[in-house]
Enzyme design. Structure first.
Site, short mmCIF file in Angstrom:
data_model
loop_
_atom_site.label_atom_id
_atom_site.label_comp_id
_atom_site.label_asym_id
_atom_site.label_seq_id
_atom_site.Cartn_x
_atom_site.Cartn_y
_atom_site.Cartn_z
N GLY A 11 -8.64 -3.57 -8.81
CA GLY A 11 -7.32 -3.98 -8.78
C GLY A 11 -6.84 -3.10 -7.14
O GLY A 11 -7.45 -3.52 -6.17
N SER A 40 -9.86 -1.23 -13.96
CA SER A 40 -10.26 -0.32 -14.82
C SER A 40 -8.91 0.59 -15.00
O SER A 40 -8.45 0.76 -14.09
CB SER A 40 -11.33 0.52 -14.03
OG SER A 40 -11.63 1.73 -14.98
N ILE A 46 -7.57 4.65 -3.96
CA ILE A 46 -7.82 5.55 -3.29
C ILE A 46 -6.05 5.85 -2.59
O ILE A 46 -5.87 7.08 -2.66
CB ILE A 46 -8.63 5.13 -1.93
CG1 ILE A 46 -9.93 5.11 -2.16
CG2 ILE A 46 -8.11 5.88 -0.74
CD1 ILE A 46 -10.82 4.90 -1.38
N VAL A 48 -4.26 6.06 0.09
CA VAL A 48 -3.57 6.74 1.08
C VAL A 48 -3.34 5.72 2.42
O VAL A 48 -2.94 6.35 3.09
CB VAL A 48 -4.53 7.94 1.53
CG1 VAL A 48 -4.67 8.70 0.34
CG2 VAL A 48 -5.88 7.41 1.86
N LYS A 79 8.56 0.65 10.40
CA LYS A 79 7.54 0.91 11.43
C LYS A 79 7.60 0.22 12.74
O LYS A 79 6.98 -1.18 12.62
CB LYS A 79 6.00 1.33 10.88
CG LYS A 79 4.95 1.57 11.96
CD LYS A 79 3.61 1.13 11.37
CE LYS A 79 2.53 1.38 12.65
NZ LYS A 79 1.24 1.10 12.17
N LEU A 336 -12.26 -2.54 0.92
CA LEU A 336 -13.05 -1.47 1.08
C LEU A 336 -14.77 -1.93 0.63
O LEU A 336 -15.75 -1.26 1.22
CB LEU A 336 -12.73 -0.26 0.57
CG LEU A 336 -11.44 0.47 1.23
CD1 LEU A 336 -11.20 1.80 0.20
CD2 LEU A 336 -11.41 0.77 2.33
N GLY A 348 -5.91 -1.53 7.21
CA GLY A 348 -6.48 -1.76 6.28
C GLY A 348 -6.03 -2.95 5.33
O GLY A 348 -6.61 -3.89 4.76
#
Length: 502
Positions: A11, A40, A46, A48, A79, A336, A348
């Protein structure tokens, strides 16, 4: 004819961005492709990567997402760019800084505004971003990019977001499931490969077959790694920052969320500071061959100040580089699992967006030809190599000599084919579109290169006598800047109004 089945394993932002995009592409009018996500319940994301480039707005808009809801559901702020601090040696005790916004004004008549700025020697008294953009004026005023009258996903200047990555994944998951994406909770533990393709993945609850598998399992790359060995190209020779320590903290007392990211260079890497409505996300991206985890965390905490109200600290090991082949057999790695480049320019989600959208044109058959897979792999490799060069540019222009890490940075340009020649050329002429044409630029073009080059004081020596028309352009910019500031408001005020409209 049996309906095509696409199974996304994992996910997070990667899995759910890909799912919501492919589902909208194939199933908006009528169900054509069955799409499911196996996620899962035991493996966290992650979470971040909390800043974006401006083009992610177009993805959210194309997915039919309500911007106000997106902002509320992810504790987001706006931003307008990135403020870089301490990337060069101090001068007269003053910390070096420059701003990289998402826009440059095109105001020149005889000569473009960048050439006018350089030829008039304006670098003697102002930063390049102050001389060519509106965003610098908004930043100085603490204003966000939107006026009260701005339509969704539009602003006075282009903008991205600061957002909570875990909350974004949950938001996209909810929207995808509401739109018809199938969600299965299971932990995949094994993969069966037959004739170069994945025939099934096996979880704690069941086994799952599929026509196509998309690997969104992050750095574990559980699926794509089963299909081919020696399928990784490391970028750590050019980009040695391979570790990060991320700390979430309360917003400092009296601090209003900045409408820009701050990237401050430290001894062996750099620190990000990203303001959300609820907290500040920070992290130290560093060279793990020079600092231990404990040393890096200590340096970050010293930088932030030990009076900070710390919420959470996480240490990360990062695989810096990308796949040689992102698509092998019937498996495509996205996010990733496919590659990683340090988040200095907040790319990312952009790379996930690129990978997913490219599937939209390459995954139009149940069994795509090898030529289609080769084309996808070539493009994705080009995207990562292009981004690698742009990130190296930030480092290799530094004149810092205070640590071995920084003393070695100028030589990193040699590890990007063609970059030394470009840097030599840009000592004599302005960086322009044609210098970068023929590459794989997706969001960072000549305008962006100029912000880094001239922010890092890599100025060309121009011998040109400016006319009055050339000089008048900066008066016009000042007028436009004042108008932009008058049309907008402090970001905090805009966010409060947004919250009150709920």
């Amino acid at each position: 004819m049996q309906q095509q089945l696409i199974t996304i394993v994992g996910g997070g932002s990667s899995g759910w961005m890909t799912a919501i995009y492919l589902n909208r592409l194939f199933n908006l009018q009528s169900p054509q492709v069955r799409i499911r996500v196996i996620e899962s319940p035991d493996i966290g994301i992650i979470g971040v990567g909390e800043a974006t480039v401006h083009s992610i707005r177009f993805f959210f808009a194309a997915m039919g997402l309500d911007e106000q809801e997106l902002l509320r559901e992810t504790n987001a702020t706006f931003k307008t760019g990135i403020m870089f601090r301490n990337w060069m040696a101090p001068v007269d005790g003053q910390t070096h800084q420059y701003f990289h916004p998402f826009e440059q004004q095109q105001l020149g008549q005889q000569l473009d505004i960048s050439s006018s700025w350089l030829a008039q020697g304006r670098f003697a008294f102002e930063r390049y971003d102050q001389g060519v953009s509106l965003s610098a004026a908004l930043m100085a005023a603490g204003h966000g990019p939107k006026a009260l009258s701005s339509k969704p996903y539009q602003g006075v200047v282009p903008y991205g977001y600061h957002l909570d990555a875990a909350m974004l994944a949950r938001f996209l998951k909810r929207k995808a499931v509401e739109a018809g994406v199938e969600h299965i909770e299971d932990t995949i533990t094994d993969v069966t490969v037959e004739d170069g393709c994945i025939s099934a993945v096996h979880g704690a609850k069941a086994s799952y077959s599929s026509d196509t598998f998309i690997d969104s399992t992050g750095f574990r790359s559980l699926l794509i790694s089963q299909l081919k060995t020696d399928n990784w190209q490391s970028f750590t020779d050019a980009l040695p920052c391979n570790r990060a320590v991320a700390i979430q903290r309360e917003l400092p007392p009296g601090h209003s969320p900045n409408p820009y990211t701050v990237a401050t260079a430290l001894s062996n890497g750099w620190v990000w500071q990203i303001d959300l409505t609820s907290r500040q996300g920070t992290g130290y991206v560093y060279d793990g061959n020079r600092l231990s985890k404990e040393q890096a965390e200590q340096e970050l905490r010293d930088f932030l100040g030990w009076d900070s109200e710390f919420i959470k600290c996480t240490h990360l090991e990062m695989n810096v580089g990308c796949r040689k082949e992102f698509w092998i057999g019937n498996c495509i790695a996205v996010g990733l699992a496919g590659g990683f480049i340090e988040p200095l320019e907040s790319t990312g989600l952009h790379l996930i967006n690129l990978g997913a959208r490219l599937l939209g044109t390459h995954l139009m058959q149940k069994q795509p030809a090898q030529a289609v897979k080769d084309a996808y792999n070539k493009s994705m490799n080009g995207f990562y190599q292009d981004l690698k060069q742009f990130i190296v540019l930030h480092y290799c222009l530094s004149n810092r000599t205070d640590t071995e890490f920084w003393r070695g940075m100028p030589a990193k340009a040699q590890l990007c084919p063609g970059l030394p020649e470009k840097l030599a050329l840009w000592q004599h002429k302005i960086c322009e579109y044609h210098d970068l044409a023929g590459g794989y630029a997706t969001t960072f073009v000549d305008e962006n290169y100029r912000y880094i080059l001239y922010g890092m004081q890599h100025y060309p020596a121009l011998q040109y006598q400016c006319t009055e028309l050339d000089k008048q352009v900066f008066g016009r910019l000042q007028q436009l800047s004042e108008k932009a500031v008058s049309m907008t408001m402090p970001q905090q005020d805009f966010l409060r109004k947004l919250a009150s409209d709920c």
